[in-house]
Design an enzyme around this catalytic site. Sequence first.
Site, PDB file in Angstrom:
ATOM      1  N   ASP A  26      -6.343  10.001  -6.275  1.00  0.00           N
ATOM      2  CA  ASP A  26      -6.758   9.026  -7.290  1.00  0.00           C
ATOM      3  C   ASP A  26      -5.672   8.839  -8.347  1.00  0.00           C
ATOM      4  OD1 ASP A  26      -9.161   8.641  -6.028  1.00  0.00           O
ATOM      5  OD2 ASP A  26     -10.349   9.820  -7.447  1.00  0.00           O
ATOM      6  N   ASN A  82      -3.943  12.835   0.307  1.00  0.00           N
ATOM      7  CA  ASN A  82      -5.323  13.304   0.105  1.00  0.00           C
ATOM      8  C   ASN A  82      -5.568  14.641   0.809  1.00  0.00           C
ATOM      9  OD1 ASN A  82      -6.497  11.445  -1.610  1.00  0.00           O
ATOM     10  ND2 ASN A  82      -7.140  10.075   0.031  1.00  0.00           N
ATOM     11  N   ASP A 102       0.831  -1.199   0.000  1.00  0.00           N
ATOM     12  CA  ASP A 102       0.000   0.000   0.000  1.00  0.00           C
ATOM     13  C   ASP A 102       0.865   1.247   0.000  1.00  0.00           C
ATOM     14  OD1 ASP A 102       0.720   0.519   2.642  1.00  0.00           O
ATOM     15  OD2 ASP A 102      -1.206  -0.050   3.474  1.00  0.00           O
ATOM     16  N   GLU A 131      -5.971   2.350  -0.844  1.00  0.00           N
ATOM     17  CA  GLU A 131      -4.631   2.410  -1.419  1.00  0.00           C
ATOM     18  C   GLU A 131      -3.889   1.082  -1.286  1.00  0.00           C
ATOM     19  OE1 GLU A 131      -4.102   3.742   2.917  1.00  0.00           O
ATOM     20  OE2 GLU A 131      -5.660   3.661   1.366  1.00  0.00           O
TER      21      GLU A 131
END
Length: 298
Positions: free
Chosen positions: A187, A178, A170, A209
């Site tokens: 994104d 973010n 991840d 993620e």
Amino acid sequence: MHIVIVDSSRVILKVVAGMLEPRGHVVTPFTDSAEALAYVTDNPRVRALITSLEVRPLSGLELCWSARLLAEVSRPLSIIVMSSVRNARNLSEALDSGADDFIDKPPGAEELQARLRAAERLTSLQSELIRLAETDSLTGLLNRRAFLQRTNEAAERAGSFGRLSAILLDIDYFKRINDEYGHDIGDVAIKAVSSLIDEAGIAGRLGGEEFAVVLPGHSLTEAEGLANRLRLKAMDLRIRSPRGPVRLTCSFGVSEWGEGETVEGLLKRADIALYEAKTSGRNRVVSAMNDLVLARTG
């Protein structure tokens, strides 16, 4: 379109193939229905099966039924039955056994081409529905359900003693990306990381993620090497944003299939190793070997 034809007569096979091959179709003929089923099973690019009712050792109806079961396991396949005896009973039995269409034997060239055009429309629609059902909309990777299904299939092929490894990864400090740059940039970061693993093996997005890659036929050492290469590639990524390029790192957990293993256990151990990578500094690969977790910073 790749088409398999099954008939006990080599003459019929030659006639039908002669109608199809000049139109650009790839035709694979069989006189043995069991061999045909094995071929269709092992070749997912086959899009149409044309079989006579009068075949052996599996009857045409048995072949239809078995092929339909294959098609229900997330693969597009159109099944056409041909018979020299057209009656209500043969037609209903063929359709009830999984056939999509019924045609006279030997078929007329124009009718056969029309039936195959309909089959091509059907399989194209099936392919698109399968893609939508199995694909994560943001990244194009397998979604969680499809990833687990493919992994279970790979595990069945590996058996008790085959090689199979898993990588879970991840994005480090993803919430910070973010919060500082916005969800749109987040994104973009997810898509950038997904592009690194897209063709690495059986690759999926598990959520948020977090991603996973399963590597059939690969040892733990090989999986570690791949994970470290992916880690370095992630460090080289530059995500464009209004505030300048965004850099990121990823953490990795690796595990290897063992005797008596389950898919759940394989992924759980990789997840534990990933947690260890996150808590021991991030931007690293950690491998799980049985009950022992070894940290590897590369």
